[in-house]
Design an enzyme around this catalytic site. Structure first.
Site, short mmCIF file in Angstrom:
data_model
loop_
_atom_site.label_atom_id
_atom_site.label_comp_id
_atom_site.label_asym_id
_atom_site.label_seq_id
_atom_site.Cartn_x
_atom_site.Cartn_y
_atom_site.Cartn_z
N PHE A 244 -0.13 20.75 -12.36
CA PHE A 244 -0.76 21.94 -12.96
C PHE A 244 -2.17 21.68 -13.46
O PHE A 244 -2.69 22.41 -14.30
CB PHE A 244 0.11 22.50 -14.10
N GLY A 470 3.62 19.60 -5.03
CA GLY A 470 4.80 20.46 -5.03
C GLY A 470 4.47 21.83 -4.47
O GLY A 470 5.31 22.73 -4.42
N ALA A 513 -5.32 24.55 0.51
CA ALA A 513 -4.89 25.17 1.76
C ALA A 513 -6.10 25.55 2.60
O ALA A 513 -6.14 25.29 3.82
CB ALA A 513 -4.02 26.40 1.48
N GLN A 641 4.75 29.57 -4.97
CA GLN A 641 3.58 29.35 -5.83
C GLN A 641 3.43 30.50 -6.82
O GLN A 641 3.15 30.29 -7.99
CB GLN A 641 2.31 29.22 -4.98
N LYS A 704 -7.33 32.09 1.24
CA LYS A 704 -7.98 32.04 -0.08
C LYS A 704 -7.27 31.13 -1.08
O LYS A 704 -7.85 30.75 -2.08
CB LYS A 704 -8.06 33.44 -0.68
N VAL A 706 -3.31 30.26 -3.14
CA VAL A 706 -2.40 31.00 -4.02
C VAL A 706 -1.89 30.17 -5.19
O VAL A 706 -0.97 30.57 -5.89
CB VAL A 706 -1.19 31.56 -3.23
N GLU A 708 -3.14 29.44 -8.11
CA GLU A 708 -3.44 29.84 -9.49
C GLU A 708 -3.40 31.34 -9.76
O GLU A 708 -3.13 31.76 -10.89
CB GLU A 708 -4.81 29.26 -9.87
MO1 MOS Z 1 -5.65 23.11 -10.88
S1 MOS Z 1 -5.84 23.48 -12.91
O1 MOS Z 1 -7.29 22.93 -10.39
O2 MOS Z 1 -4.75 21.71 -10.68
#
Ligand code: MOS
Length: 752
Positions: A244, A470, A513, A641, A704, A706, A708
């Site tokens: 994360f 992951g 990606a 995701q 694009k 996915v 975040e």
């Molecule tokens: Mo993300 S906060 O760029 O792993």
């Protein structure tokens, strides 16, 4: 590009799934080496001051203890140690573990006990007697607002767009004005896998299995900190158990493991405890002020957004918190500003949608407040202020299917059933609230290299240094390779997470990606070209004279796209190869497309909350997240995701908060019992929609990302639903029942 059965756009299960569920997938702390020693980190119990003495005698007296490293006896480091920066470093002076006796934050690593066994090291670590001279630590952001400053060095200039129009006079003319303050707390990433590094020493060479989102980043770090040649250091991160963002920068266990391995000329593993996970970077605390001016019909006239976030004493960590408020909605007058305040804490670190998650919580909460002020439905308000252009840069957006997100999301959710009045929807004991919000996140394509090797046995190997935290990177890269060369998925081998492989930036920013994917496309194009050469060289080949741009490889056939009758079996060409075909490329974006257009992923998030008034139980009953993120390479992993990010958004809205005891300058709830995250019982129906969006400029795949976008807007949608259910506006995350009770209006007829 045609679509084969296993390839792009198919909901393929993770190719690394079987290895993970059977335990064959090895994580950083699961690798071993002959004579492996174990290191345990001793953490500072004070937040500020200096070490005046370290008594190691009791620890060293324990049989099996090899050494106790601290600043006073560590091996000397080259001068490059003084000024290293990693790819993700914020402006300032990075934290240097065991540098000197200064204490900069509570939990700072101050010693490493190395022993023959982990339990011996852990016990001996409790015996290291460290005396401190203590100074008072300042960790309360509220006391530092007067000292907030604009960082002199920007992490990214785009995050602080210039003001446009005259926001103050526009506000004074606006028939409707709202000014509200929002707060978000410190949050910690807490991936399941704690950080660990296994440093394997082999005759002057260091091979480190590290939990990281960037093996090359960590290799460069080790080389500059320890003064090692690049060919003496290899960093691998084949599997990463969640991150994360916590693994974007090299964390101190990597330094510790390498230091001990070099110092002892022996392999060493260092793992952190769950408590020590709270001594790494975190999402900073924010105090945000939103001022909106609007016409009576809800059209925005002015947007003002100011954010103050904390940083450490030694680095100016910044994130894109306010930029979205200037960019998203049609509005002539806008000023957005962000400032920092220094605290005696470790430097914050990017956490899923850094800045966007918290900044859009504030903007989208304020938009909801505006909707009530002007009496316009929240969705209608967004549509009224819809912009086809990037308002900050006044330039077109390459593709923006946000309107479809709003409409399809609303339809799926049943938004039309919403009654406008707060507290107007109820079922039995439960108050029901509907809320919605917009999400936006940048779509990137960053330079990345990849290699493809097609062997005469028909297997394709894809290699790139990037990581899979992951997210599904292994799987989508395999799909892209399979697509490009018309191969079944099980003929594609993906190698990633290794600094020896073609270089890649850290796996982050939702760009992998698009970036690693594009590099694989380009590498495979090189293979196609070679294959066509070989095919054309075969006697009486139907493909003689055909241009590579007019070739498709699908269903085991190489064929001319414009005349499919000219085709031959791929196997015939491949079996004729005397040696593997290799193609290695560096892919990079078209700079003009980046200059002329803005690139964003968008979402519309709809949430239903239910509050049991008698029990005070608040739950998120349903979320619909409708996402526009260009081409979806794999709907199954992409959906996961978004699901995971929505769960993160539920946590942000209702659960997550790292509590600081300012008397000790210490994070108190440093465990997963007291740091609350949503558990199964907190997660109900989540529905993900990917709306069709054609992106042609950003990268060859039209992707694009996915990773975040799913968390952006989710906390606001939930907070807005809570207001709709209860009539209580909590502007301070997380929304816990005590805050709801404290703020409830005297007129409300709670049974509780
Ligand atoms: Mo993300 S906060 O760029 O792993």
């Amino acid at each position: 590009m045609s679509v084969g059965t296993n390839s792009i756009g198919k909901p393929v299960s993770r190719i690394d799934g079987p290895a993970k569920v059977t335990g064959r997938a090895k994580y950083a702390a699961e690798f071993s080496a002959p004579g492996l020693a174990y290191g345990v980190v001793v953490s500072s119990v004070v937040a500020k001051g200096r070490i005046i003495s370290i008594d190691r005698s009791a620890a060293l007296a324990v049989p099996g203890v090899i050494e106790v490293f601290a600043h006073d006896n560590r091996p000397s480091l080259p001068s490059s140690h003084e000024k290293y920066t990693d790819q993700v470093a914020a402006p300032g002076s990075p934290f240097r573990p065991l540098y000197d006796g200064e204490i900069l934050f509570s939990g700072q690593p101050v010693a490493l006990v190395v022993a023959e066994e982990l339990e011996i090291a852990r016990f001996a670590a409790s015996l290291v007697d460290i005396r401190y001279e203590t100074e008072e630590a300042v960790t309360d952001l509220d006391t530092q607002i007067d000292q907030a400053f604009e960082p002199p060095e920007k992490r990214a200039p785009d995050w602080d767009p210039p003001a446009r129009g005259d926001v103050d006079s526009a506000l004074s003319r606006s028939p409707t004005r709202i000014r509200t303050e929002y707060r978000t707390p410190v949050e910690h990433h807490n991936p399941m896998e704690t950080f660990g590094s296994t440093a394997v020493w082999n005759d002057g060479r260091l091979t480190v299995y590290d939990k990281t989102q960037g093996a090359p980043n960590c290799q460069e770090y080790l080389c500059s900190v320890f003064g090692l040649a690049k060919d003496k250091v290899r960093v691998l991160s084949p599997y990463v158990g969640g991150a994360f963002g916590a693994g974007l920068r090299p964390n101190y266990q990597l330094f510790m493991a390498a230091l001990a391995a070099i110092g002892l000329k022996r392999s060493v593993r260092v793992t952190l405890t769950r408590q020590q996970m709270f001594t790494l970077g975190y999402r900073p605390q924010t105090l945000q002020t939103l001022t909106l001016g609007a016409e009576n019909d809800g059209r925005l006239v002015a947007v003002k957004h100011d954010a103050i976030a904390n940083t450490s004493r030694f680095e100016d960590y910044q994130e894109p918190t306010v930029v979205w408020s200037g960019a998203l909605y049609s509005c002539d007058h806008s000023t957005v500003t962000s400032r920092l305040a220094r605290l005696d804490l470790f430097t914050p670190c990017d956490m899923r949608a850094p800045g966007g998650a918290v900044g859009m919580y504030a903007l989208e909460s304020a938009m909801d407040e505006l909707s009530y002020a002007v009496g316009v439905d929240p969705l209608e308000l967004r549509l009224k202020n819809y912009s086809e252009r990037d308002q900050n840069k006044n330039r077109p957006i390459s593709s923006k299917a946000l309107k479809d997100c709003y409409l399809q999301g609303a339809e799926r959710f049943g938004w039309s059933k919403r009654r406008p009045e707060p507290r107007s929807m109820r079922e039995g004991r439960e108050l029901i609230g509907y809320g919605m919000a917009t999400g936006i996140w940048s779509a990137f394509f960053v330079p990345t290299s990849a290699r493809a090797i097609l062997a005469p046995d028909g297997t394709l190997e894809i290699a790139c240094a990037t990581a899979d935290i992951g997210t599904g990177t292994y799987t989508i890269l395999a799909q892209i390779g399979a697509e490009m060369l018309g191969l079944p998925l099980d003929k594609v081998i993906v190698k990633i997470g290794d600094s020896d492989l073609p270089s890649a930036p850290v796996e982050g920013g939702s760009w992998t990606a698009a970036s690693a994917g594009s590099a694989v496309v380009e590498a495979c194009k090189g293979i196609r070209k070679e294959l066509l050469k070989h095919a054309s060289a075969i006697n009486s080949s139907p493909l003689q004279g055909v241009d590579v741009a007019d070739v498709t490889i699908v269903d085991g056939q190489i064929r001319m796209t414009s005349d499919p009758s000219r085709a031959m079996p791929l196997s015939e060409v491949v079996m004729g190869l005397k040696e593997p075909i290799r193609s290695e490329v560096s892919a990079a974006p078209d700079e003009r497309a980046l200059e002329e257009y803005s690139h964003y992923a968008h979402s519309a998030v709809f949430a239903e909350v239910r509050l049991d008034e008698e029990l005070g139980m608040l739950r998120v009953a349903r979320v619909v997240s409708a996402v526009a993120a260009g081409r979806i390479l794999n709907p199954k992993t992409a959906r996961s995701q978004i699901l995971g990010a929505v769960v993160g958004g539920i946590g942000m809205a209702l659960h997550e908060e790292t509590v600081i005891d300012h008397r000790y300058g210490r994070f108190m709830n440093h465990n997963l019992a007291e740091y609350h995250v949503p558990v199964h019982a907190d997660v109900h129906a989540i529905d993900v929609i990917f709306v069709d969006e054609q992106e042609h400029r950003l990268n060859p795949l039209g992707v694009k990302g996915v990773g975040e976008i799913g968390i952006v807007g989710t906390a606001a949608a939930i907070a807005n639903a809570v207001f709709h259910a209860t009539g209580v506006r909590v502007r301070d995350l997380p929304i816990t029942i005590d805050k709801l009770l404290e703020l409830r209006q005297p007129t409300s007829n709670h049974a509780a």
